[in-house]
Design a protein around this motif. Structure first.
Motif, PDB file in Angstrom:
ATOM      1  N   UNK A  98    -143.839 -16.699 -47.417  1.00  0.00           N
ATOM      2  CA  UNK A  98    -144.111 -16.294 -46.033  1.00  0.00           C
ATOM      3  C   UNK A  98    -143.317 -17.162 -45.043  1.00  0.00           C
ATOM      4  N   UNK A  99    -143.360 -18.471 -45.258  1.00  0.00           N
ATOM      5  CA  UNK A  99    -142.652 -19.388 -44.364  1.00  0.00           C
ATOM      6  C   UNK A  99    -141.145 -19.179 -44.455  1.00  0.00           C
ATOM      7  N   UNK A 100    -140.671 -18.864 -45.659  1.00  0.00           N
ATOM      8  CA  UNK A 100    -139.249 -18.581 -45.837  1.00  0.00           C
ATOM      9  C   UNK A 100    -138.838 -17.361 -45.008  1.00  0.00           C
ATOM     10  N   UNK A 101    -139.700 -16.362 -44.948  1.00  0.00           N
ATOM     11  CA  UNK A 101    -139.431 -15.159 -44.156  1.00  0.00           C
ATOM     12  C   UNK A 101    -139.480 -15.464 -42.661  1.00  0.00           C
ATOM     13  N   UNK A 102    -140.455 -16.289 -42.255  1.00  0.00           N
ATOM     14  CA  UNK A 102    -140.622 -16.570 -40.824  1.00  0.00           C
ATOM     15  C   UNK A 102    -139.366 -17.188 -40.214  1.00  0.00           C
ATOM     16  N   UNK A 103    -138.721 -18.104 -40.944  1.00  0.00           N
ATOM     17  CA  UNK A 103    -137.557 -18.793 -40.369  1.00  0.00           C
ATOM     18  C   UNK A 103    -136.243 -18.176 -40.844  1.00  0.00           C
ATOM     19  N   UNK A 105    -134.229 -16.540 -44.547  1.00  0.00           N
ATOM     20  CA  UNK A 105    -133.756 -17.113 -45.802  1.00  0.00           C
ATOM     21  C   UNK A 105    -132.335 -17.651 -45.636  1.00  0.00           C
ATOM     22  N   UNK A 106    -132.126 -18.865 -46.129  1.00  0.00           N
ATOM     23  CA  UNK A 106    -130.833 -19.522 -46.003  1.00  0.00           C
ATOM     24  C   UNK A 106    -130.027 -19.344 -47.286  1.00  0.00           C
ATOM     25  N   UNK A 107    -128.716 -19.142 -47.151  1.00  0.00           N
ATOM     26  CA  UNK A 107    -127.847 -19.010 -48.315  1.00  0.00           C
ATOM     27  C   UNK A 107    -127.495 -20.364 -48.914  1.00  0.00           C
ATOM     28  N   UNK A 108    -127.573 -21.405 -48.099  1.00  0.00           N
ATOM     29  CA  UNK A 108    -127.161 -22.731 -48.575  1.00  0.00           C
ATOM     30  C   UNK A 108    -128.321 -23.711 -48.707  1.00  0.00           C
ATOM     31  N   UNK A 109    -129.401 -23.490 -47.976  1.00  0.00           N
ATOM     32  CA  UNK A 109    -130.519 -24.431 -48.008  1.00  0.00           C
ATOM     33  C   UNK A 109    -131.489 -24.156 -49.145  1.00  0.00           C
ATOM     34  N   UNK A 110    -132.658 -24.776 -49.065  1.00  0.00           N
ATOM     35  CA  UNK A 110    -133.680 -24.624 -50.098  1.00  0.00           C
ATOM     36  C   UNK A 110    -134.290 -23.234 -50.039  1.00  0.00           C
ATOM     37  N   UNK A 111    -134.673 -22.726 -51.198  1.00  0.00           N
ATOM     38  CA  UNK A 111    -135.310 -21.413 -51.288  1.00  0.00           C
ATOM     39  C   UNK A 111    -136.505 -21.503 -52.240  1.00  0.00           C
ATOM     40  N   UNK A 150    -138.157 -27.911 -54.789  1.00  0.00           N
ATOM     41  CA  UNK A 150    -137.224 -27.160 -53.947  1.00  0.00           C
ATOM     42  C   UNK A 150    -137.972 -26.367 -52.883  1.00  0.00           C
ATOM     43  N   UNK A 151    -139.107 -25.780 -53.275  1.00  0.00           N
ATOM     44  CA  UNK A 151    -139.904 -25.032 -52.297  1.00  0.00           C
ATOM     45  C   UNK A 151    -140.537 -25.979 -51.282  1.00  0.00           C
ATOM     46  N   UNK A 165    -142.255 -26.570 -30.201  1.00  0.00           N
ATOM     47  CA  UNK A 165    -142.260 -25.569 -29.113  1.00  0.00           C
ATOM     48  C   UNK A 165    -140.845 -25.130 -28.774  1.00  0.00           C
ATOM     49  N   UNK A 166    -140.708 -23.842 -28.572  1.00  0.00           N
ATOM     50  CA  UNK A 166    -139.410 -23.309 -28.177  1.00  0.00           C
ATOM     51  C   UNK A 166    -138.457 -23.100 -29.321  1.00  0.00           C
ATOM     52  N   UNK A 167    -138.871 -23.391 -30.550  1.00  0.00           N
ATOM     53  CA  UNK A 167    -137.961 -23.199 -31.677  1.00  0.00           C
ATOM     54  C   UNK A 167    -137.840 -21.712 -31.982  1.00  0.00           C
ATOM     55  N   UNK A 168    -136.671 -21.292 -32.425  1.00  0.00           N
ATOM     56  CA  UNK A 168    -136.487 -19.883 -32.752  1.00  0.00           C
ATOM     57  C   UNK A 168    -136.617 -19.682 -34.250  1.00  0.00           C
ATOM     58  N   UNK A 169    -136.553 -18.407 -34.673  1.00  0.00           N
ATOM     59  CA  UNK A 169    -136.800 -18.077 -36.063  1.00  0.00           C
ATOM     60  C   UNK A 169    -135.686 -18.545 -36.988  1.00  0.00           C
ATOM     61  N   UNK A 170    -134.539 -18.954 -36.447  1.00  0.00           N
ATOM     62  CA  UNK A 170    -133.433 -19.405 -37.280  1.00  0.00           C
ATOM     63  C   UNK A 170    -133.294 -20.923 -37.270  1.00  0.00           C
ATOM     64  N   UNK A 171    -134.322 -21.613 -36.917  1.00  0.00           N
ATOM     65  CA  UNK A 171    -134.310 -23.068 -36.906  1.00  0.00           C
ATOM     66  C   UNK A 171    -133.984 -23.590 -38.301  1.00  0.00           C
ATOM     67  N   UNK A 172    -133.123 -24.564 -38.411  1.00  0.00           N
ATOM     68  CA  UNK A 172    -132.734 -25.081 -39.723  1.00  0.00           C
ATOM     69  C   UNK A 172    -132.894 -26.588 -39.863  1.00  0.00           C
ATOM     70  N   UNK A 173    -132.942 -27.306 -38.736  1.00  0.00           N
ATOM     71  CA  UNK A 173    -133.036 -28.766 -38.829  1.00  0.00           C
ATOM     72  C   UNK A 173    -134.009 -29.297 -37.773  1.00  0.00           C
ATOM     73  N   UNK A 174    -135.306 -29.102 -37.988  1.00  0.00           N
ATOM     74  CA  UNK A 174    -136.287 -29.595 -37.013  1.00  0.00           C
ATOM     75  C   UNK A 174    -136.357 -31.116 -37.032  1.00  0.00           C
TER      76      UNK A 174
END
Length: 533
Positions: A98-103, A105-111, A150-151, A165-174
Motif C-alpha cells: 500500500x505504501x509503495x503505491x501511495x508514493x 513504485x521506484x525503478x531504482x529504489x527499494x521495492x 528491502x521492504x 507536510x506538503x510532500x507529494x506522492x513522488x517523494x523519494x528522499x524525506x
C-alpha cells in the motif's frame, strides 16, 4: 483430468514432456479421446459446458490419514515460530504494498518484490507447514529476512514522505527517518530504548493497513519510569508502565546477542502501554517524552500458595473479569455486560510421541501426530503468580514449569482475554518426544461438536469421531480428531460460546465435551532401528 508430476519425480522436465508428448500423440491417433495439455480453468470450463448437475461439497477432507495410525495432523503445528514469521511478514507485505503505491513504485529504489518472492516460496507445502529439514527452514527464514530488510527501507521512506507536510506522492528522499522494531517479540526495540531525560521525544507513527478504523493498545519498551504520552494534537494520553519480566529480559539477552553478535549496553525496564486510534488506510502519531507527571506504574502483588491476598482473586478493570482460586489457578470467567458467569480452567499437558520402535514403525514426526501417552503438567508447588494492575490493563504472570511461562492480559476496554506464552527449550533428556498442548476446560455440554475455520474463512462443523460422508473407525482418538486452526476454534451449548483466536496456524480439537485444546509446540525424537540380515 490426469495430474502430472509429483514429489521428487519432476526434476527432469525434458524427459517428462517428451514422454507426455508421446502419450498425447498416440491417444489422439486412436481418435476416441482428445488429450491435451490443460489448466484447471480450461478443465472447469469444459465441465461446465456439459451442463450436467454436479454434487456440491461444502466440507473438507480433514483429518487425512494414509493408514490407521498415520494421521497427518502434526504438521498443523510443526515449526510454530516459522508459521508466525510467515504470518507477520504477510501482514507487513500488505502494508508495504500500500505504501509503495501511495508514493509510486521506484525503478531504482527499494521495492516489495523480494519479500513477495520469499512469501510465495513460503507457501510451498514443505515450507510454512514446517515439514522441511532444518537447513531448509533456515533458508526460508533467511529469504524472508532479506525480503523484509528491502521492504523496511521502502516503508521507512514512504512513511517519512507521508508524514511531512506538503510532500507529494513522488517523494523519494524525506528528511524524516523512521526506525522499525521487528524484534519486539524478544523485547528489543533500539529506537525506543533512548534516554528521554535530555528533552528528547520519541515519535511513534502507527499505520493501519485495514479498511476500517482500529483502536488498540500499543506496548513499547522504554528505559525510564518518568513517561508521558501525547497525541498529535498535544493532548496527553492515559498510559501505563508494566515492569518487564525477567524471563523476557533473559530471552532478549540471549537472542539479541545471536542477532547482533554483541549484547546490548542496557536493557529497558518497562513496557509503556497506551491506547491508539488509527483511521482506515491511514496513520496516527504519538509522542513519548519525559514528564513531571509519569505514566501510571502498575501495582504488583503476588498470590502465594495460601492465597493470603484473597481467597478468590479477581483480575480485570472493566466488564470482563477473570477469577483465580487460592492456589493461583484460573477458575471462573465473568462479563458484567452479557451477564455470563462460567467455570473456566486452563491447563497445560504434553503428549509423548510414538518413536517408531514398536510393532507398527509409524512414529510421530513433522507430518504425523501419533501420541503414545499424555502427561498433565502440574502447577502445584510452582512460583506463585504475579499480578500487575493498572488503569489500562491487568496482567497475570505465571511460571507454569521451568520451560513454560505465561502472561494473561485483561484490558479495561476490551471484551476478550489475551494470552502470551514462552515455551522452550522443550526438554528431551528422557528421550521422549513431547507435543505440548494447552487446554481450556468448561462445563459446557457441547455434544461432541466444535467448529474450526476453513483457511481463515468460513467455519466448518466438526463432530468427534464422525464424518458426514462415510462411516469412520478412528484408531487414533486424539490425532484422528485434530484439525488445522488458522483463525480460530469455538464450542457452544445453546446459551454460551467459547471462542479462541490464534496468532499463527496450529492444530487443535475438542477431545472432550466443553473443552478446547491447541497444540503449541512439538519436539520429536527419532529411533533408528538396525537389523542384521
Amino acid at each position: 483430468m490426469f495430474t502430472m508430476g509429483t514429489d521428487f519425480k519432476y526434476q527432469y522436465a525434458e524427459s517428462w514432456f517428451r514422454q507426455m508428448d508421446k502419450l498425447i500423440h498416440y491417444v489422439n491417433k486412436d481418435g476416441r479421446v482428445n488429450a491435451l495439455y490443460s489448466t484447471p480453468s480450461i478443465y472447469t470450463d469444459a465441465k461446465f459446458s456439459t451442463n450436467e448437475p454436479w454434487p456440491l461439497k461444502t466440507n473438507d477432507f480433514f483429518p487425512y490419514a494414509d493408514n490407521p495410525n498415520a494421521y497427518w495432523t502434526g504438521y498443523f503445528t510443526s515449526r510454530p515460530a516459522l508459521k508466525r514469521y510467515v504470518r507477520m511478514m504477510s501482514g507487513y507485505y500488505l502494508a508495504a504494498r500500500q505504501l509503495e503505491f501511495f508514493i509510486g513504485k521506484s525503478k531504482s529504489g527499494s521495492t516489495t518484490d523480494s519479500l513477495g518472492d520469499a512469501l510465495a516460496l513460503a507457501q510451498h507445502h514443505d515450507a510454512v507447514t514446517g515439514t522441511e529439514k532444518q537447513h531448509v527452514a533456515n533458508d526460508y527464514a533467511k529469504r524472508l529476512s532479506i525480503g523484509y530488510k528491502k521492504a523496511e527501507e521502502l516503508v521507512s521512506t514512504s512513511l517519512g514522505c507521508l508524514s511531512e507536510s506538503g510532500s507529494n506522492s513522488r517523494c523519494s528522499s524525506p528528511t524524516t527517518k523512521f526506525g522499525q522494531c521487528p524484534l519486539l517479540n524478544i523485547t528489543y526495540c533500539p529506537p525506543s530504548e533512548m534516554n528521554l531525560s535530555q528533552g528528547k521525544s520519541l515519535v511513534v507513527l502507527v499505520y493501519n493497513s485495514l479498511g476500517w478504523k482500529r483502536e488498540d493498545v500499543l506496548r513499547i519498551p522504554v528505559m525510564s519510569d518518568s513517561i508521558v504520552v501525547h497525541d498529535s494534537e498535544g493532548k496527553e494520553i492515559e498510559s501505563q508502565l508494566l515492569p518487564i519480566a525477567n524471563v523476557s529480559l533473559n530471552l532478549r539477552d540471549r537472542h539479541v546477542k545471536v542477532y547482533l553478535g554483541t549484547s546490548p549496553a542496557a536493557s529497558p525496564k518497562f513496557w509503556v502501554a497506551f491506547p491508539a486510534s488509527v483511521p482506515p488506510l491511514g496513520f496516527s502519531t504519538y509522542f513519548i517524552s519525559s514528564g513531571k507527571r509519569s505514566a501510571s506504574i502498575s501495582s504488583t502483588s503476588t498470590l502465594n500458595s495460601q492465597g493470603n491476598e484473597s481467597r478468590n482473586l479477581q483480575v480485570g478493570q472493566g466488564r470482563l473479569k477473570l477469577h483465580y482460586d487460592a492456589a493461583g489457578s484460573l477458575s471462573q470467567y465473568s462479563d458484567s455486560k452479557t451477564q455470563v458467569e462460567a467455570n473456566f480452567e486452563q491447563k497445560y499437558k504434553y503428549y509423548i510421541g510414538q518413536d517408531g520402535s514398536g510393532d507398527d514403525p509409524q512414529a510421530s514426526g513433522a507430518y504425523i501426530f501419533r501420541p503414545k501417552d499424555v502427561v498433565p503438567i502440574k502447577t502445584d508447588g510452582q512460583v506463585p503468580p504475579t499480578i500487575l494492575r493498572g488503569p489500562i490493563l491487568d496482567e497475570v504472570h505465571q511460571q507454569i514449569n521451568p520451560w513454560i511461562y505465561q502472561i494473561t492480559r485483561v484490558y479495561k476496554g476490551k471484551d476478550y482475554v489475551e494470552t502470551e506464552f514462552i515455551v522452550g527449550p522443550i526438554p528431551v533428556d528422557d528421550e521422549n518426544g513431547k507435543e505440548l498442548s494447552t487446554e481450556i476446560i468448561t462445563s459446557m455440554a457441547t455434544n461432541k461438536t466444535f467448529y474450526t475455520d476453513s483457511s481463515g474463512r468460513d467455519f466448518i462443523k466438526r463432530v468427534r469421531d464422525y464424518r458426514s460422508e462415510w462411516k469412520i473407525e478412528v484408531n487414533q482418538p486424539v490425532a484422528g480428531n485434530y484439525y488445522p486452526i488458522n483463525l480460530g476454534i469455538y464450542v457452544e451449548d445453546g446459551s454460551k460460546e467459547l471462542s479462541i483466536l490464534v496468532d499463527r496456524s496450529v492444530g487443535g480439537s475438542s477431545i472432550k465435551d466443553g473443552q478446547i485444546e491447541l497444540m503449541l509446540h512439538r519436539s520429536m525424537m527419532m529411533v533408528v532401528v538396525l537389523r542384521k540380515h
